[in-house]
Design a protein around this motif. Structure first.
Motif, PDB file in Angstrom:
ATOM      1  N   ARG A  31      30.037  25.136  34.209  1.00 42.36           N
ATOM      2  CA  ARG A  31      29.097  25.767  35.132  1.00 42.36           C
ATOM      3  C   ARG A  31      29.352  27.265  35.216  1.00 42.36           C
ATOM      4  NH1 ARG A  31      28.502  24.514  41.631  1.00 42.36           N
ATOM      5  NH2 ARG A  31      26.605  25.746  41.967  1.00 42.36           N
ATOM      6  N   THR A  32      30.632  27.640  35.290  1.00 43.40           N
ATOM      7  CA  THR A  32      30.976  29.060  35.311  1.00 43.40           C
ATOM      8  C   THR A  32      30.552  29.734  34.010  1.00 43.40           C
ATOM      9  OG1 THR A  32      32.847  28.702  36.807  1.00 43.40           O
ATOM     10  CG2 THR A  32      32.886  30.693  35.444  1.00 43.40           C
ATOM     11  N   LEU A  33      30.802  29.080  32.889  1.00 45.21           N
ATOM     12  CA  LEU A  33      30.434  29.663  31.595  1.00 45.21           C
ATOM     13  C   LEU A  33      28.933  29.833  31.466  1.00 45.21           C
ATOM     14  CD1 LEU A  33      32.934  27.739  29.288  1.00 45.21           C
ATOM     15  CD2 LEU A  33      33.029  30.161  29.926  1.00 45.21           C
ATOM     16  N   ARG A  34      28.176  28.841  31.916  1.00 44.38           N
ATOM     17  CA  ARG A  34      26.713  28.965  31.842  1.00 44.38           C
ATOM     18  C   ARG A  34      26.212  30.100  32.730  1.00 44.38           C
ATOM     19  NH1 ARG A  34      27.044  23.151  31.284  1.00 44.38           N
ATOM     20  NH2 ARG A  34      27.057  22.896  33.550  1.00 44.38           N
ATOM     21  N   THR A  35      26.947  30.371  33.822  1.00 41.76           N
ATOM     22  CA  THR A  35      26.549  31.452  34.720  1.00 41.76           C
ATOM     23  C   THR A  35      26.652  32.815  34.045  1.00 41.76           C
ATOM     24  OG1 THR A  35      27.246  30.212  36.689  1.00 41.76           O
ATOM     25  CG2 THR A  35      27.124  32.606  36.895  1.00 41.76           C
ATOM     26  N   ILE A  36      27.657  33.000  33.187  1.00 41.08           N
ATOM     27  CA  ILE A  36      27.925  34.334  32.652  1.00 41.08           C
ATOM     28  C   ILE A  36      27.409  34.550  31.223  1.00 41.08           C
ATOM     29  CG2 ILE A  36      29.895  34.761  34.152  1.00 41.08           C
ATOM     30  CD1 ILE A  36      30.529  33.844  30.552  1.00 41.08           C
ATOM     31  N   SER A  66      38.994  39.028  28.274  1.00 42.89           N
ATOM     32  CA  SER A  66      40.134  39.136  29.195  1.00 42.89           C
ATOM     33  C   SER A  66      39.707  38.764  30.608  1.00 42.89           C
ATOM     34  CB  SER A  66      40.702  40.555  29.181  1.00 42.89           C
ATOM     35  OG  SER A  66      41.277  40.867  27.932  1.00 42.89           O
ATOM     36  N   SER A  67      38.540  39.245  31.021  1.00 44.85           N
ATOM     37  CA  SER A  67      38.020  38.892  32.345  1.00 44.85           C
ATOM     38  C   SER A  67      37.728  37.403  32.438  1.00 44.85           C
ATOM     39  CB  SER A  67      36.739  39.691  32.640  1.00 44.85           C
ATOM     40  OG  SER A  67      37.006  41.070  32.729  1.00 44.85           O
ATOM     41  N   LEU A  68      37.122  36.870  31.391  1.00 42.45           N
ATOM     42  CA  LEU A  68      36.755  35.458  31.398  1.00 42.45           C
ATOM     43  C   LEU A  68      37.987  34.563  31.422  1.00 42.45           C
ATOM     44  CD1 LEU A  68      34.535  33.384  31.288  1.00 42.45           C
ATOM     45  CD2 LEU A  68      34.451  33.648  28.809  1.00 42.45           C
ATOM     46  N   GLN A  69      39.086  35.013  30.808  1.00 38.76           N
ATOM     47  CA  GLN A  69      40.297  34.206  30.746  1.00 38.76           C
ATOM     48  C   GLN A  69      40.923  34.007  32.126  1.00 38.76           C
ATOM     49  OE1 GLN A  69      43.332  35.650  28.007  1.00 38.76           O
ATOM     50  NE2 GLN A  69      43.587  33.562  27.232  1.00 38.76           N
ATOM     51  N   ARG A  70      40.602  34.876  33.069  1.00 37.58           N
ATOM     52  CA  ARG A  70      41.085  34.691  34.434  1.00 37.58           C
ATOM     53  C   ARG A  70      40.337  33.572  35.157  1.00 37.58           C
ATOM     54  NH1 ARG A  70      40.953  40.468  34.531  1.00 37.58           N
ATOM     55  NH2 ARG A  70      39.241  40.466  36.024  1.00 37.58           N
ATOM     56  N   LEU A  71      39.199  33.156  34.594  1.00 32.94           N
ATOM     57  CA  LEU A  71      38.362  32.133  35.218  1.00 32.94           C
ATOM     58  C   LEU A  71      38.475  30.782  34.528  1.00 32.94           C
ATOM     59  CD1 LEU A  71      35.138  34.309  35.528  1.00 32.94           C
ATOM     60  CD2 LEU A  71      36.788  33.840  37.333  1.00 32.94           C
TER      61      LEU A  71
END
Length: 327
Positions: free
Chosen positions: A292-297, A182-187
């Motif tokens: 890039r965001t996905l690799r960060t998290i 749910s948090s990731l879906q906001r990004l």
């Protein structure tokens, strides 16, 4: 091959120039951190040597600016400094430097490090891609870039902190995965996201809207296919149990297919604990910015998911033991 030397000491710049030019390297120099950045984007060097203590910007900040630029990040950066503490070496590595040398290493050690870094870069980038970013024009452009890097780092820290905060909530494995997705879906604008657990043969699925059964089946098939590739063994789609973590109101949409689909490995303590799988009905959703965001998290997602999984295992083991003792 062109090498940029950024150091406020004219003696050091001259010494390194005299060392490198006879070896066939073209040398350009900068006297402070801001000039180092502007020279980097103007001269397009093949390697950068950075002092740590420089006027205007430290070598660590210069290194971060280079390594945070996707276009420039492949350029090797070596820290060359008199500072020898473990703390400085640690921060050099965290700033993205490819090597850390002290100034008593001038000579063969420096030449060896330069050759090694250039050879590694050539192997990573056989396509010959060069920098195409526009040059920076003085202090104002460099300050803008520093602010962009700082803002990006704040964004990444905020996202990671939000993911990690889920770990303290006692909501079980499914609840933990649902809250993370749910948090990731906001990004990242995905229509369906899941964590695939190979040991449990489980897909924990979070969706953004109602899905047709054909889309659900295709998503499961894609998860099994990508998991098979990661494990190098066949994982039939029918062998994976699907947990629908959430539901949304409204009629099922007609099947539209997954125009964008990506998986990222989730590793904890060096072991593959799962896959993060994301799908969208629209093409081009997972562009370089999203990736890039996905690799960060991913490291944080892996740690939280693995912790929740282990906790659930321990609870289930304790419950079975308690039940057995009552028989």
């Amino acid at each position: 091959m062109k090498i940029l030397i950024a150091d406020d000491s004219p003696v050091l710049r001259m010494a390194v120039r005299k060392l490198l030019e006879p070896e066939g390297y073209e040398v350009v120099t900068a006297e402070d951190g801001v000039e180092g950045i502007t020279q980097f984007y103007t001269e397009r060097p093949d390697l950068v040597l950075l002092d740590v203590q420089m006027p205007k910007l430290s070598g660590y900040v210069v290194c971060r600016i280079i390594k945070e630029d996707p276009v420039a990040a492949r350029t090797p950066v070596l820290i060359l400094t008199v500072r020898t503490s473990a703390e400085d070496r640690y921060w050099g590595a965290k700033s993205g430097a490819d090597g850390y040398l002290t100034k008593d290493a001038l000579g063969d050690d420096l030449l060896t490090s330069i050759r090694s870094s250039l050879a590694s870069t050539a192997l990573r980038d056989l396509s010959g891609v060069r920098l195409d970013a526009p040059p920076m024009d003085g202090d104002a452009d460099v300050l803008t870039r520093v602010c962009e890097v700082l803002d990006r780092k704040l964004f990444e820290a905020t996202v990671v902190n939000e993911i990690m905060s889920v770990a303290v909530e006692p909501v079980g494995l499914d609840g933990t995965v649902d809250r993370m997705l749910s948090s990731l879906q906001r990004l990242v604008a995905f229509d369906a996201g899941a964590i695939v657990f190979p040991e449990e043969k489980l897909i924990d699925l979070h969706v953004g809207h109602q899905l047709d059964f054909a889309d659900l089946a295709e998503f499961t098939d894609l998860c099994a296919q990508h998991l098979s590739e990661r494990l190098n063994k066949e994982i039939p789609a029918g062998s994976l149990e699907l947990h629908r973590l959430n539901d949304v109101e409204g009629d099922n949409d007609p099947a539209r297919g997954w125009q964008s689909f990506r998986t990222l490995p989730l590793k904890s303590r060096g072991q593959l604990v799962g896959l993060l799988a994301l799908g969208s009905h629209r093409p081009g959703v997972f562009d370089e910015s999203a990736m890039r965001t996905l690799r960060t998290i991913t490291a944080s997602v892996a740690a939280v998911a693995d912790s929740a999984r282990n906790f659930q295992h321990s609870v289930e083991t304790e419950a079975r033991a308690t039940f057995s003792s009552l028989l």
